[in-house]
Design a protein around this motif. Sequence first.
Motif, PDB file in Angstrom:
ATOM      1  N   TYR A 258       0.820  -1.210   0.000  1.00  0.00           N
ATOM      2  CA  TYR A 258       0.000   0.000   0.000  1.00  0.00           C
ATOM      3  C   TYR A 258       0.858   1.265   0.000  1.00  0.00           C
ATOM      4  CZ  TYR A 258      -2.134   3.949   2.289  1.00  0.00           C
ATOM      5  OH  TYR A 258      -2.494   5.224   2.611  1.00  0.00           O
ATOM      6  N   ALA A 259       1.814   1.292   0.929  1.00  0.00           N
ATOM      7  CA  ALA A 259       2.566   2.540   1.142  1.00  0.00           C
ATOM      8  C   ALA A 259       3.285   2.990  -0.129  1.00  0.00           C
ATOM      9  CB  ALA A 259       3.555   2.359   2.284  1.00  0.00           C
ATOM     10  N   LEU A 260       3.910   2.051  -0.817  1.00  0.00           N
ATOM     11  CA  LEU A 260       4.641   2.412  -2.036  1.00  0.00           C
ATOM     12  C   LEU A 260       3.699   3.004  -3.072  1.00  0.00           C
ATOM     13  CD1 LEU A 260       7.112  -0.577  -2.581  1.00  0.00           C
ATOM     14  CD2 LEU A 260       7.649   1.732  -1.827  1.00  0.00           C
ATOM     15  N   ILE A 261       2.528   2.396  -3.193  1.00  0.00           N
ATOM     16  CA  ILE A 261       1.553   2.880  -4.179  1.00  0.00           C
ATOM     17  C   ILE A 261       1.093   4.286  -3.799  1.00  0.00           C
ATOM     18  CG2 ILE A 261      -0.662   2.393  -5.291  1.00  0.00           C
ATOM     19  CD1 ILE A 261       1.392   0.213  -5.757  1.00  0.00           C
ATOM     20  N   GLN A 262       0.781   4.449  -2.538  1.00  0.00           N
ATOM     21  CA  GLN A 262       0.297   5.758  -2.066  1.00  0.00           C
ATOM     22  C   GLN A 262       1.357   6.834  -2.295  1.00  0.00           C
ATOM     23  OE1 GLN A 262      -2.225   7.288  -1.082  1.00  0.00           O
ATOM     24  NE2 GLN A 262      -1.779   8.761   0.529  1.00  0.00           N
ATOM     25  N   LEU A 263       2.605   6.486  -2.024  1.00  0.00           N
ATOM     26  CA  LEU A 263       3.666   7.487  -2.092  1.00  0.00           C
ATOM     27  C   LEU A 263       4.140   7.751  -3.519  1.00  0.00           C
ATOM     28  CD1 LEU A 263       5.701   6.200   0.967  1.00  0.00           C
ATOM     29  CD2 LEU A 263       4.591   8.425   0.809  1.00  0.00           C
ATOM     30  N   LEU A 264       4.037   6.747  -4.376  1.00  0.00           N
ATOM     31  CA  LEU A 264       4.656   6.890  -5.695  1.00  0.00           C
ATOM     32  C   LEU A 264       3.670   7.162  -6.827  1.00  0.00           C
ATOM     33  CD1 LEU A 264       7.292   4.031  -5.432  1.00  0.00           C
ATOM     34  CD2 LEU A 264       7.757   6.467  -5.500  1.00  0.00           C
ATOM     35  N   THR A 265       2.533   6.493  -6.823  1.00  0.00           N
ATOM     36  CA  THR A 265       1.673   6.586  -8.014  1.00  0.00           C
ATOM     37  C   THR A 265       0.211   6.889  -7.715  1.00  0.00           C
ATOM     38  OG1 THR A 265       1.179   4.228  -7.969  1.00  0.00           O
ATOM     39  CG2 THR A 265       3.109   4.913  -9.246  1.00  0.00           C
ATOM     40  N   SER A 266      -0.199   6.778  -6.473  1.00  0.00           N
ATOM     41  CA  SER A 266      -1.625   6.914  -6.116  1.00  0.00           C
ATOM     42  C   SER A 266      -2.493   5.991  -6.979  1.00  0.00           C
ATOM     43  CB  SER A 266      -2.091   8.366  -6.271  1.00  0.00           C
ATOM     44  OG  SER A 266      -1.355   9.212  -5.430  1.00  0.00           O
ATOM     45  N   GLY A 267      -1.963   4.871  -7.340  1.00  0.00           N
ATOM     46  CA  GLY A 267      -2.748   3.898  -8.112  1.00  0.00           C
ATOM     47  C   GLY A 267      -2.666   4.095  -9.619  1.00  0.00           C
ATOM     48  N   GLY A 268      -2.136   5.218 -10.056  1.00  0.00           N
ATOM     49  CA  GLY A 268      -2.083   5.520 -11.486  1.00  0.00           C
ATOM     50  C   GLY A 268      -0.845   4.949 -12.135  1.00  0.00           C
ATOM     51  N   PRO A 269      -0.602   5.198 -13.376  1.00  0.00           N
ATOM     52  CA  PRO A 269      -1.475   5.918 -14.301  1.00  0.00           C
ATOM     53  C   PRO A 269      -2.622   5.043 -14.806  1.00  0.00           C
ATOM     54  CG  PRO A 269       0.524   5.231 -15.408  1.00  0.00           C
ATOM     55  CD  PRO A 269       0.679   4.842 -13.974  1.00  0.00           C
ATOM     56  N   ASN A 270      -3.792   5.657 -14.838  1.00  0.00           N
ATOM     57  CA  ASN A 270      -4.983   4.965 -15.324  1.00  0.00           C
ATOM     58  C   ASN A 270      -5.188   3.634 -14.602  1.00  0.00           C
ATOM     59  OD1 ASN A 270      -7.276   4.735 -16.825  1.00  0.00           O
ATOM     60  ND2 ASN A 270      -6.250   3.978 -18.681  1.00  0.00           N
ATOM     61  N   HIS A 271      -5.003   3.640 -13.286  1.00  0.00           N
ATOM     62  CA  HIS A 271      -5.203   2.474 -12.415  1.00  0.00           C
ATOM     63  C   HIS A 271      -4.209   1.340 -12.669  1.00  0.00           C
ATOM     64  CE1 HIS A 271      -8.867   4.332 -10.999  1.00  0.00           C
ATOM     65  NE2 HIS A 271      -9.270   4.478 -12.248  1.00  0.00           N
ATOM     66  N   ALA A 272      -3.122   1.656 -13.348  1.00  0.00           N
ATOM     67  CA  ALA A 272      -2.152   0.603 -13.695  1.00  0.00           C
ATOM     68  C   ALA A 272      -1.434   0.045 -12.471  1.00  0.00           C
ATOM     69  CB  ALA A 272      -1.119   1.145 -14.687  1.00  0.00           C
ATOM     70  N   THR A 273      -1.414   0.790 -11.373  1.00  0.00           N
ATOM     71  CA  THR A 273      -0.734   0.286 -10.176  1.00  0.00           C
ATOM     72  C   THR A 273      -1.676   0.189  -8.975  1.00  0.00           C
ATOM     73  OG1 THR A 273      -0.007   2.519  -9.591  1.00  0.00           O
ATOM     74  CG2 THR A 273       1.520   1.198 -10.885  1.00  0.00           C
ATOM     75  N   ASP A 274      -2.960   0.251  -9.238  1.00  0.00           N
ATOM     76  CA  ASP A 274      -3.912   0.045  -8.138  1.00  0.00           C
ATOM     77  C   ASP A 274      -3.735  -1.359  -7.579  1.00  0.00           C
ATOM     78  OD1 ASP A 274      -5.499   2.171  -7.370  1.00  0.00           O
ATOM     79  OD2 ASP A 274      -6.819   1.998  -9.102  1.00  0.00           O
ATOM     80  N   THR A 275      -3.655  -1.463  -6.262  1.00  0.00           N
ATOM     81  CA  THR A 275      -3.665  -2.788  -5.625  1.00  0.00           C
ATOM     82  C   THR A 275      -4.899  -2.858  -4.728  1.00  0.00           C
ATOM     83  OG1 THR A 275      -2.389  -1.996  -3.731  1.00  0.00           O
ATOM     84  CG2 THR A 275      -1.146  -2.933  -5.578  1.00  0.00           C
ATOM     85  N   ILE A 276      -5.233  -4.060  -4.308  1.00  0.00           N
ATOM     86  CA  ILE A 276      -6.444  -4.191  -3.485  1.00  0.00           C
ATOM     87  C   ILE A 276      -6.314  -3.348  -2.222  1.00  0.00           C
ATOM     88  CG2 ILE A 276      -7.974  -5.772  -2.266  1.00  0.00           C
ATOM     89  CD1 ILE A 276      -7.057  -7.989  -4.029  1.00  0.00           C
ATOM     90  N   MET A 277      -5.137  -3.415  -1.612  1.00  0.00           N
ATOM     91  CA  MET A 277      -4.934  -2.701  -0.353  1.00  0.00           C
ATOM     92  C   MET A 277      -5.094  -1.192  -0.553  1.00  0.00           C
ATOM     93  SD  MET A 277      -4.388  -4.061   2.526  1.00  0.00           S
ATOM     94  CE  MET A 277      -4.282  -3.384   4.159  1.00  0.00           C
ATOM     95  N   TYR A 278      -4.532  -0.679  -1.635  1.00  0.00           N
ATOM     96  CA  TYR A 278      -4.667   0.757  -1.899  1.00  0.00           C
ATOM     97  C   TYR A 278      -6.121   1.105  -2.181  1.00  0.00           C
ATOM     98  CZ  TYR A 278      -4.234   5.387  -3.820  1.00  0.00           C
ATOM     99  OH  TYR A 278      -4.401   6.728  -4.028  1.00  0.00           O
ATOM    100  N   TYR A 279      -6.813   0.235  -2.903  1.00  0.00           N
ATOM    101  CA  TYR A 279      -8.206   0.503  -3.246  1.00  0.00           C
ATOM    102  C   TYR A 279      -9.095   0.453  -2.003  1.00  0.00           C
ATOM    103  CZ  TYR A 279     -12.223   0.764  -6.372  1.00  0.00           C
ATOM    104  OH  TYR A 279     -13.362   1.178  -7.025  1.00  0.00           O
ATOM    105  N   ILE A 280      -8.743  -0.437  -1.074  1.00  0.00           N
ATOM    106  CA  ILE A 280      -9.473  -0.477   0.198  1.00  0.00           C
ATOM    107  C   ILE A 280      -9.309   0.862   0.910  1.00  0.00           C
ATOM    108  CG2 ILE A 280      -9.447  -1.464   2.540  1.00  0.00           C
ATOM    109  CD1 ILE A 280      -8.708  -4.154   1.266  1.00  0.00           C
ATOM    110  N   TYR A 281      -8.055   1.318   0.971  1.00  0.00           N
ATOM    111  CA  TYR A 281      -7.771   2.608   1.619  1.00  0.00           C
ATOM    112  C   TYR A 281      -8.562   3.722   0.925  1.00  0.00           C
ATOM    113  CZ  TYR A 281      -5.340   7.063   2.052  1.00  0.00           C
ATOM    114  OH  TYR A 281      -5.053   8.400   2.197  1.00  0.00           O
ATOM    115  N   TYR A 282      -8.527   3.720  -0.392  1.00  0.00           N
ATOM    116  CA  TYR A 282      -9.177   4.776  -1.156  1.00  0.00           C
ATOM    117  C   TYR A 282     -10.685   4.802  -0.877  1.00  0.00           C
ATOM    118  CZ  TYR A 282     -11.098   7.324  -5.087  1.00  0.00           C
ATOM    119  OH  TYR A 282     -11.819   8.209  -5.851  1.00  0.00           O
ATOM    120  N   GLN A 283     -11.303   3.623  -0.934  1.00  0.00           N
ATOM    121  CA  GLN A 283     -12.749   3.567  -0.724  1.00  0.00           C
ATOM    122  C   GLN A 283     -13.116   3.915   0.720  1.00  0.00           C
ATOM    123  OE1 GLN A 283     -15.326   3.172  -2.694  1.00  0.00           O
ATOM    124  NE2 GLN A 283     -14.194   2.838  -4.587  1.00  0.00           N
TER     125      GLN A 283
END
Lengths: 457, 315
Positions: B252-277
């Motif tokens: 989660y942390a890497l995604i949040q810090l580096l890409t926020s799940g982008g570009p175009n959801h290419a790096t969204d992970t379940i954990m990040y999406y849970i956090y987002y929702q």
Amino acid sequence: MKKQVSLALAAVMAAGMLTACGGGAASSAPASSAPASSTAESTAASTEAAAGDALSADITLWTYPVGNFKDETAVGEVIANFNAKYPGINVKVEYLDYANGDDQVTAAIEAGTTPDIILEGPERLVANWGAKGKMLDISDLWTDEQTKDIAAVSESVVAACKNADGVYYEFPLCMTTHTMAINKEMFEAADALQYINEDGTWTTENFEKALQALKDSGVDTTCIVYCGAQGGDQGTRALVNNLYSGKFTSADHQTYTADSAENKKALQQLVDWSNAGLISYDASFAAADELQLFANGTIAMSFCWNASNQNQYASSVTFTPMPVAFPSDDGVPELCGGIWGFGIFDNGDATRAAAAKEFVKFVCEDPDQAVESVRMTGFFPVRASLGDVYAGTADADRMAQFSGFMPYLGDYYNVAPAWAEQRTEWWNMLQRCFMGTAVDESVQTYIDNCNAAIAAA
Amino acid sequence: MPSKTKTPKDTALVYNQGTFRNSALVRQQTVAAYLFLLPALVFFCLFVVVPMVMCLVTSFFDYRMGKPLTFVGFAQYIKMFKDPIFLKALKNTFILVIVAVPAVAIFSLWVSSTIYKMHAFTRSFYRCVFYLPVVTGTVAVAVVWKWMFNKYTGILNYILSSLGLIEQNISWLGDERTALACIILILFTTSIGQPIVLYIAALGNVDPSLIDAAQVDGANNFQVFWHIKWPQIMPTTLYILVITTINTFQCYALIQLLTSGGPNHATDTIMYYIYYQAFKLNDYGYGDAMGVVLAIIIAVLSAVQFKVTGSGSTD
């Protein structure tokens, strides 16, 4: 047996995972389902009674980093001034940042530990927490005199601080317009300053000419449409809306209008410029990254500029950052505004609410303090009676550059429903457009997702 | 004095007294053990079991800030599997696990096999080097990688363009084709520290007499590894696989810090999406439902790992 033990162990380890997901599910659900308005009314009513007495209360203030309201010494002086008049009210301050502040407030709401006062803009105080029944109705602070004073500067500010039913959740302190900035020396070297009017406005046609001139003069990256996250997204919104005079929402702020012909034309234009190499986009950049490259002198323009940024980067840049308006087809821009002020969380304690109101009134209205408060933010007053708060100060020249843009302040649409969802959808839409998805399709996905979020809100 | 011979009755009495004393001792020790465990158990219940149960329960509710709690049955779960972003996040998470977990395990084993026989000082040096990213804060690691991957000022583009390998700078984290690979690379570097330390310890504990015997019998290096070392480090391997899998699922942390799940959801992970929702959109019920599904996935995968690595037959 051994297999069962092993499987049980695996199940326990996996079950631990649930902890991460359940932490926020606090037991405040029934509270959130209670009719907020009745709580607000009762608290407001009892506030009247308590306000007349000499107040004695411990209250908390959470501040987002609005200018120097992130600085402990500066805020400490404000509190010291306040305590000189209200010695019985003890104000404890906590400083939030934009990366984690919303999460902290959300957690506090769920845990029932919200502060008494919070400093931020209507998009959070009114459209988010106010709409969810977490804020106190502070209409009593909006006296006729105050309303007239604020309306004299901008009717948009008055409208932004209340919900559709006319309930005020924010008492504003300051405002600004967000602009672009250019590297003046780069533009001079490219002979591109000729495309910008003296008042800092320019047309879409001249913007394109300036881009071409910069490229011809050897500038590698003229500007970057950042779309990596929501930070500074007002810049990209203003860019898209202004190019062909589009609107971001309907007039009543109830629907998003990115699918208008003007906005789609603007998005297509940006994609075309990107494909032609005149501009760049970066899906891993937020505004802070773009600002850093601008401050480094790597790129010629920033889409995320205002008086506060000018102040912040003034000492680190080796060129002249010149604020300019966003280009528009008719040369008359509509700039995004920023409004900041105070809201009070409904904590159900009349004494604390009364003390909080006194603090808010002191910071925003007190003849001596209000001017200092506005100066602390680095923005402009929302009250006409305060006049030019920077006259005679070292910041006078810098602020004068931005005061010229105030007449171009556009509609404050940030109070539209499902604003938080929209912000994510916006930068995802930009990413799709620049990565090859047709503009029509990208915009339609954005609109569909926003509408779904509005329906669920 | 004439010796007194113990009768069977005497023996039984002594035995019973001993049993009684032993039982009392066992009871005393058990109570003491539970008292020692009590603080941990209280914390475990408060911060693991209770939120776990609440997560499960609220996953069946429409639970959002400012809205009444409404029972919706399995609606959140149905919505989840119709949500294209969740499905993309699920796919990305599986890609992370499928690529990163074996890569971490194999690389760690290879590095450990190479250095575990070295001089103690050299071994410690390598252990420190590989463990450094683990003890370094995730934010610091992410910021440094973000600098390196920067399209305009990053060292990676500078090196590649200097070598003539690329003509135009690449937005490593901003391009759908490269962003997830970058995340995997960073995840890899931050995940190998602990497995290497564990493998070095496990390989050091392999009975050298067995290796000597095998070599005397003519076994080559591969045979020694496969038939002697590998079975003995299997419990360590199992632990590494399970822990790395869980950690990767929790990325989660890497995604949040580096890409926020982008570009175009290419790096969204379940954990990040849970956090987002849950925390960005305040849709706790939906976030909880995704958390339940993630827990089930991890439980099943861990069970499979136990089964495949045959730990059920050891002990």
